[in-house]
Motif scaffolding. Structure first.
Motif, PDB file in Angstrom:
ATOM      1  N   GLY A 431       0.780  -1.232   0.000  1.00 39.46           N
ATOM      2  CA  GLY A 431       0.000   0.000   0.000  1.00 39.46           C
ATOM      3  C   GLY A 431       0.804   1.271   0.000  1.00 39.46           C
ATOM      4  N   HIS A 432       2.125   1.205   0.071  1.00 31.71           N
ATOM      5  CA  HIS A 432       2.964   2.404   0.137  1.00 31.71           C
ATOM      6  C   HIS A 432       3.854   2.497  -1.094  1.00 31.71           C
ATOM      7  CE1 HIS A 432       1.750   2.981   4.323  1.00 31.71           C
ATOM      8  NE2 HIS A 432       2.042   1.708   4.543  1.00 31.71           N
ATOM      9  N   LEU A 433       3.995   3.715  -1.636  1.00 29.14           N
ATOM     10  CA  LEU A 433       4.893   3.921  -2.765  1.00 29.14           C
ATOM     11  C   LEU A 433       6.325   3.583  -2.363  1.00 29.14           C
ATOM     12  CD1 LEU A 433       3.519   7.272  -4.241  1.00 29.14           C
ATOM     13  CD2 LEU A 433       3.528   5.044  -5.386  1.00 29.14           C
ATOM     14  N   ARG A 434       6.986   2.796  -3.192  1.00 29.12           N
ATOM     15  CA  ARG A 434       8.365   2.386  -2.894  1.00 29.12           C
ATOM     16  C   ARG A 434       9.188   2.435  -4.187  1.00 29.12           C
ATOM     17  NH1 ARG A 434       7.204   3.310   1.507  1.00 29.12           N
ATOM     18  NH2 ARG A 434       7.217   1.972   3.368  1.00 29.12           N
ATOM     19  N   PRO A 435      10.508   2.603  -4.070  1.00 30.58           N
ATOM     20  CA  PRO A 435      11.358   2.558  -5.276  1.00 30.58           C
ATOM     21  C   PRO A 435      11.292   1.192  -5.944  1.00 30.58           C
ATOM     22  CG  PRO A 435      12.555   3.485  -3.389  1.00 30.58           C
ATOM     23  CD  PRO A 435      11.279   2.922  -2.851  1.00 30.58           C
ATOM     24  N   LEU A 436      11.474   1.172  -7.254  1.00 33.09           N
ATOM     25  CA  LEU A 436      11.428  -0.087  -7.997  1.00 33.09           C
ATOM     26  C   LEU A 436      12.595  -1.005  -7.684  1.00 33.09           C
ATOM     27  CD1 LEU A 436      10.218   1.199 -11.481  1.00 33.09           C
ATOM     28  CD2 LEU A 436       8.993  -0.366  -9.978  1.00 33.09           C
ATOM     29  N   VAL A 437      13.606  -0.499  -6.980  1.00 35.48           N
ATOM     30  CA  VAL A 437      14.771  -1.332  -6.643  1.00 35.48           C
ATOM     31  C   VAL A 437      14.630  -1.968  -5.262  1.00 35.48           C
ATOM     32  CG1 VAL A 437      16.343  -0.055  -8.119  1.00 35.48           C
ATOM     33  CG2 VAL A 437      16.014   0.689  -5.746  1.00 35.48           C
ATOM     34  N   THR A 438      13.485  -1.799  -4.601  1.00 37.70           N
ATOM     35  CA  THR A 438      13.289  -2.344  -3.253  1.00 37.70           C
ATOM     36  C   THR A 438      13.274  -3.875  -3.286  1.00 37.70           C
ATOM     37  OG1 THR A 438      11.913  -0.422  -2.717  1.00 37.70           O
ATOM     38  CG2 THR A 438      11.795  -2.327  -1.223  1.00 37.70           C
ATOM     39  N   PRO A 439      14.144  -4.560  -2.516  1.00 35.54           N
ATOM     40  CA  PRO A 439      14.081  -6.032  -2.471  1.00 35.54           C
ATOM     41  C   PRO A 439      12.764  -6.486  -1.847  1.00 35.54           C
ATOM     42  CG  PRO A 439      16.170  -5.219  -1.587  1.00 35.54           C
ATOM     43  CD  PRO A 439      15.269  -4.030  -1.722  1.00 35.54           C
ATOM     44  N   LEU A 440      12.124  -7.463  -2.463  1.00 34.46           N
ATOM     45  CA  LEU A 440      10.833  -7.950  -1.985  1.00 34.46           C
ATOM     46  C   LEU A 440      11.021  -9.038  -0.936  1.00 34.46           C
ATOM     47  CD1 LEU A 440       8.918  -8.135  -5.388  1.00 34.46           C
ATOM     48  CD2 LEU A 440       8.738  -6.374  -3.619  1.00 34.46           C
ATOM     49  N   GLN A 441      10.074  -9.106   0.003  1.00 34.82           N
ATOM     50  CA  GLN A 441      10.075 -10.116   1.047  1.00 34.82           C
ATOM     51  C   GLN A 441       8.829 -10.987   0.906  1.00 34.82           C
ATOM     52  OE1 GLN A 441      12.750 -10.206   3.051  1.00 34.82           O
ATOM     53  NE2 GLN A 441      13.542  -8.355   2.057  1.00 34.82           N
ATOM     54  N   SER A 442       8.925 -12.225   1.352  1.00 30.37           N
ATOM     55  CA  SER A 442       7.758 -13.110   1.309  1.00 30.37           C
ATOM     56  C   SER A 442       6.590 -12.466   2.053  1.00 30.37           C
ATOM     57  CB  SER A 442       8.093 -14.462   1.940  1.00 30.37           C
ATOM     58  OG  SER A 442       8.867 -15.245   1.062  1.00 30.37           O
ATOM     59  N   GLY A 443       5.421 -12.527   1.438  1.00 31.26           N
ATOM     60  CA  GLY A 443       4.220 -11.956   2.046  1.00 31.26           C
ATOM     61  C   GLY A 443       3.898 -10.552   1.566  1.00 31.26           C
ATOM     62  N   ASP A 444       4.811  -9.892   0.845  1.00 35.17           N
ATOM     63  CA  ASP A 444       4.542  -8.538   0.352  1.00 35.17           C
ATOM     64  C   ASP A 444       3.415  -8.559  -0.674  1.00 35.17           C
ATOM     65  OD1 ASP A 444       6.473  -7.327   1.873  1.00 35.17           O
ATOM     66  OD2 ASP A 444       7.980  -7.217   0.290  1.00 35.17           O
ATOM     67  N   GLU A 445       2.550  -7.544  -0.580  1.00 32.54           N
ATOM     68  CA  GLU A 445       1.559  -7.318  -1.638  1.00 32.54           C
ATOM     69  C   GLU A 445       2.096  -6.213  -2.527  1.00 32.54           C
ATOM     70  OE1 GLU A 445      -2.333  -4.882  -1.712  1.00 32.54           O
ATOM     71  OE2 GLU A 445      -2.934  -6.900  -1.028  1.00 32.54           O
ATOM     72  N   VAL A 446       2.217  -6.494  -3.812  1.00 32.86           N
ATOM     73  CA  VAL A 446       2.877  -5.573  -4.735  1.00 32.86           C
ATOM     74  C   VAL A 446       1.879  -5.129  -5.807  1.00 32.86           C
ATOM     75  CG1 VAL A 446       4.825  -5.227  -6.292  1.00 32.86           C
ATOM     76  CG2 VAL A 446       5.046  -6.798  -4.350  1.00 32.86           C
ATOM     77  N   GLU A 447       1.721  -3.817  -5.936  1.00 38.12           N
ATOM     78  CA  GLU A 447       0.889  -3.246  -6.996  1.00 38.12           C
ATOM     79  C   GLU A 447       1.813  -2.516  -7.966  1.00 38.12           C
ATOM     80  OE1 GLU A 447      -2.636   0.090  -7.717  1.00 38.12           O
ATOM     81  OE2 GLU A 447      -2.029  -0.451  -5.675  1.00 38.12           O
ATOM     82  N   ILE A 448       1.754  -2.882  -9.235  1.00 37.39           N
ATOM     83  CA  ILE A 448       2.596  -2.271 -10.258  1.00 37.39           C
ATOM     84  C   ILE A 448       1.831  -1.127 -10.922  1.00 37.39           C
ATOM     85  CG2 ILE A 448       3.848  -2.645 -12.404  1.00 37.39           C
ATOM     86  CD1 ILE A 448       5.101  -4.001  -9.972  1.00 37.39           C
ATOM     87  N   LEU A 449       2.460   0.037 -10.988  1.00 39.27           N
ATOM     88  CA  LEU A 449       1.868   1.206 -11.637  1.00 39.27           C
ATOM     89  C   LEU A 449       2.408   1.288 -13.059  1.00 39.27           C
ATOM     90  CD1 LEU A 449       2.379   3.723  -8.683  1.00 39.27           C
ATOM     91  CD2 LEU A 449       0.435   2.198  -9.112  1.00 39.27           C
ATOM     92  N   CYS A 450       1.507   1.359 -14.028  1.00 43.65           N
ATOM     93  CA  CYS A 450       1.905   1.333 -15.436  1.00 43.65           C
ATOM     94  C   CYS A 450       1.477   2.613 -16.145  1.00 43.65           C
ATOM     95  CB  CYS A 450       1.280   0.130 -16.150  1.00 43.65           C
ATOM     96  SG  CYS A 450       1.834  -1.457 -15.503  1.00 43.65           S
ATOM     97  N   GLU A 451       2.140   2.902 -17.231  1.00 37.38           N
ATOM     98  CA  GLU A 451       1.812   4.068 -18.045  1.00 37.38           C
ATOM     99  C   GLU A 451       1.923   3.671 -19.510  1.00 37.38           C
ATOM    100  OE1 GLU A 451       3.885   8.325 -18.925  1.00 37.38           O
ATOM    101  OE2 GLU A 451       3.610   7.795 -16.813  1.00 37.38           O
ATOM    102  N   ALA A 452       0.862   3.877 -20.266  1.00 35.21           N
ATOM    103  CA  ALA A 452       0.864   3.509 -21.675  1.00 35.21           C
ATOM    104  C   ALA A 452       1.983   4.226 -22.408  1.00 35.21           C
ATOM    105  CB  ALA A 452      -0.489   3.838 -22.309  1.00 35.21           C
ATOM    106  N   GLY A 453       2.682   3.495 -23.255  1.00 38.32           N
ATOM    107  CA  GLY A 453       3.761   4.085 -24.032  1.00 38.32           C
ATOM    108  C   GLY A 453       5.110   4.083 -23.347  1.00 38.32           C
TER     109      GLY A 453
END
Length: 708
Positions: A431-453
């Motif tokens: 639920g919190h904005l994070r840098p794309l280089v953040t290492p993920l941990q088991s149990g994390d919920e990840v939402e990817i923000l996309c932009e056309a083009g």
């Protein structure tokens, strides 16, 4: 050596409908074909395929696979042919034997490009039928068991190949016991001193512990029984190679290891697994952060079990694995535990893939072959997949995504879908904005923000962990570069048409046909990357190079408009030569890279290209569309030595919409400081406003742009 009837009896123990005639024919045929051939040990060669078949009976494989094991070396090492195998044993077995023959000719430890290509061939050989891989693994296991008789230099290569490829593949297929034995046998060859030391220390530790392990085993079984949990308890010792890896990873010596011994608890049902866990945590204190539930989230190779570590008797740490009998069978035999035949019929690839996550991984890895890229890239990607364990994250809709440790949201995005990765611009983790280089941990919920083009920057390739993400990023970068070169090529051709004052345009399709290119786009790409001069295209269309005096003055020069690096043309700026919009600029065509931009006043740098006029391009700035790109420019300031001076300078630059990129102190006196700054600005007018504001500050004695 195993007798003919003994092999049939082994298969009959798990398959009452065994095809005895098939196995007998294969046994006799192989023995006759290998004849008087000997192994390096002096044993009859036929003992090898027979032992391979025996290994596969332990995994309860179907008749065709056992027959293939008996025949697997006949085409390669005797005068047998595929046609003869097909005629005597059927096309199915013939195809399996031929697949193994192809693998047998590969050397998987070699120069990197060749190694990658051979790994491609190995996986392609098992693409249609994973039984080829299982026979090959059993073949390699028996060869490792008899490696002592092989010459030392060949022994080293085989052990490296086993450790690098075959042991990890056995692990990915979930065949735990085979992976451990392959690793152990290779370890003793590759690191004999380390292996001997660990074996010696393990023997000493066993002697020191005496009956402790047997006592713990008995106590566990009794305590579980007293709490109405029926279980089979068995002790186990960590394998030497696993100990070696942990010592290297943790940078500790043998005496500091506290989890060499563990116990496996086999129960009847999944609820019993959790009941046993509760009983054990009541009996002994659990160790924090040493609990993993692979039942609710299985590993990629189908492994399911509960892992926990407790502090047992004598303050000894004890690792425990709790699983059902079915889970134990899958843990030991992996993909083979799913069975290759059902109700007398061999199962299809799709049926097996439905049951086995390990087979799905194998199919996914083989699909990477279609992504192109070099053999070295494929080798890198496949090894990443072979050696990594998993962390488990979730999409906002609850879909489980398995990734290797250290994976980032970039890897997560590409695991969801390639298009999601290519258009990813940001992410939210829990639920919190994070840098794309953040290492993920088991149990994390990840939402990817996309932009056309949007498209992935090339720097992501160094940040991604998974082979899938890296392959997709490289592919997207190649496609983006190609589009840029095509656009530049079209621009250069149009400029040449204008320079020559030709009234009609050019038909690139016709030119491509005459110049042996696939189409007009391929020709434009060749012009853009510097392979073909634009003038040659016009020459192919019957427009020879004109006399320069015949070109009207108003037709030349024609400039190529650029927006800056990262736009829709392959543009790079010359290092340490700073050009900003408003400066006069020229371009040098750099074959394979595009256009390098130089300030027009960079005389010394440009003199290197004086003898190559065909590489020079007239450039102009294209700032249409309100582009807010910032360009770095070096500035020199002489500043009074007062507290807060730097903060005042930074604040002034920020108020004008600029940004400080670099700062160095070049000279100090008691009264003044000389600073060199790289300020990011939009254009010359923007720089002028910032410098005017800075000169108006009482602390600034001097402010100006540093010339190239």
């Amino acid at each position: 050596m195993m007798r003919q009837y003994e092999l049939v009896e082994r298969v009959a123990q798990y398959n009452p409908n065994v095809d005895e005639a098939l196995l007998n024919r294969a046994y006799v045929y192989s023995m006759k074909k290998h004849g008087d051939q000997k192994r390096a040990s002096g044993d009859p060669y036929f003992s090898h395929p027979l032992e391979v078949a025996g290994i596969l009976t332990r995994m309860r494989l179907d008749d065709a696979t056992i027959a293939t094991a008996l025949l697997h070396d006949t085409i390669e090492d005797t005068d047998a042919t595929r046609a003869e195998i097909d005629q005597l044993f059927g096309e199915e077995i013939g195809k399996l034997v031929e697949g193994l023959t192809k693998i047998g000719r590969l050397h998987l430890v070699s120069q990197e490009d060749k190694q990658g290509e051979n790994l491609r061939k190995l996986l392609l050989a098992v693409a249609d039928d994973v039984r080829v891989l299982l026979v090959k693994l059993a073949d390699r296991l028996h060869n490792m068991r008899t490696l002592y008789w092989v010459p030392p230099e060949k022994r080293q290569r085989i052990a490296e190949e086993t450790m690098d490829v075959y042991a990890p593949l056995a692990g990915k297929m979930g065949i735990h016991w085979m992976r451990e034995e392959l690793e152990h046998l290779a370890f003793t060859v590759l690191y004999p001193d380390d292996a001997a030391m660990i074996e010696r220390r393990l023997a000493e530790r066993r002697a020191a512990l005496g009956s402790l392990l047997a006592d713990i085993e008995a106590d566990l079984a009794e305590y579980l029984r007293a709490n109405n949990v029926q279980a089979t308890v068995s002790g186990r010792e960590k394998k030497p190679y696993s100990i070696y890896l942990k010592m290297k990873r943790k940078h500790i010596n043998f005496d500091n290891l506290s989890d060499i011994y563990g116990f496996r608890i086999i129960v009847a049902t999944i609820p019993d697994c959790y009941s046993a866990l509760g009983v054990i945590h009541t009996m002994w204190q659990s160790v924090p952060n040493r609990f993993k539930d692979y039942i609710s989230t299985p590993k990629q190779n189908d492994y399911r079990s509960i892992h926990t570590t407790v502090v047992g008797p004598r303050k000894q740490r004890v690792e425990l694995q709790i699983r059902t009998e079915e889970m134990h069978r899958v843990a030991e035999f992996g993909i083979a535990a799913h069975g290759f035949y059902k109700d007398g019929d061999v199962r299809t690839r799709h049926e097996l893939a439905h049951d086995s996550r390990a087979y799905a991984w194998l199919r996914h890895t083989i699909e990477l072959l279609s992504d192109g890229g070099s053999s070295a890239e494929f080798l890198e990607n496949t090894k990443l997949e072979l050696f990594q364990d998993r962390v488990f994250c979730f999409t906002p809709r609850g879909k489980l995504i398995a990734l290797p440790p250290g994976a980032t949201p970039i890897d997560f995005a590409y695991q969801v879908h390639t298009d999601v990765g290519n258009t990813c611009t940001g992410c939210k983790i829990n639920g919190h904005l994070r840098p794309l280089v953040t290492p993920l941990q088991s149990g994390d919920e990840v939402e990817i923000l996309c932009e056309a083009g949007a498209s992935p920057p090339s720097a992501w390739n160094a940040l991604a962990v998974t082979g899938k993400a890296r392959a997709a990023i490289r592919r997207a970068n190649r496609e983006a570069d190609r589009r840029k070169f095509v656009r530049l090529g079209n621009q250069l051709i149009d400029n040449e048409v204008s320079r020559r004052h030709l009234r009609e345009g050019v038909d690139l399709t016709v030119a491509a046909d005459r110049m042996n290119y696939a189409d007009g786009e391929a020709l434009a790409y060749a012009v853009g990357n510097g392979t073909v001069p634009a003038g040659d295209v016009l020459g192919a269309l019957g427009h020879p190079e004109p006399d320069e005096t015949a070109i009207p003055p108003e037709a030349s020069p024609v400039s190529v408009p650029i927006r800056g690096a990262g736009g829709d043309l392959p543009v790079h700026f010359a290092p340490k030569l700073y050009a900003i919009p408003g400066d006069k600029i020229v371009g040098i065509l750099d074959p394979g890279r595009g256009v390098t931009v130089y300030p027009a006043n960079a005389g010394d740098a440009l003199s290197a290209f004086a003898a190559e006029p065909q590489r020079w391009l007239d450039l102009s700035w294209d700032l249409s569309g309100g582009d807010e790109t910032l360009f770095p420019v070096p500035v020199k300031l002489v500043v009074a030595n007062e507290c807060g001076a730097l903060a005042e300078i930074a604040g002034t630059i920020a108020e004008e919409g600029g940004n400080i990129d670099e700062l160095t102190m070049t000279q100090k006196t008691p009264q003044f400081r000389e600073m060199n700054l790289h300020i990011e600005v939009r254009d010359r007018a923007h720089l002028a406003r910032i410098l005017d504001r800075l000169r108006g500050l009482p602390i600034i004695a001097e402010a100006g742009r540093i010339a190239n």
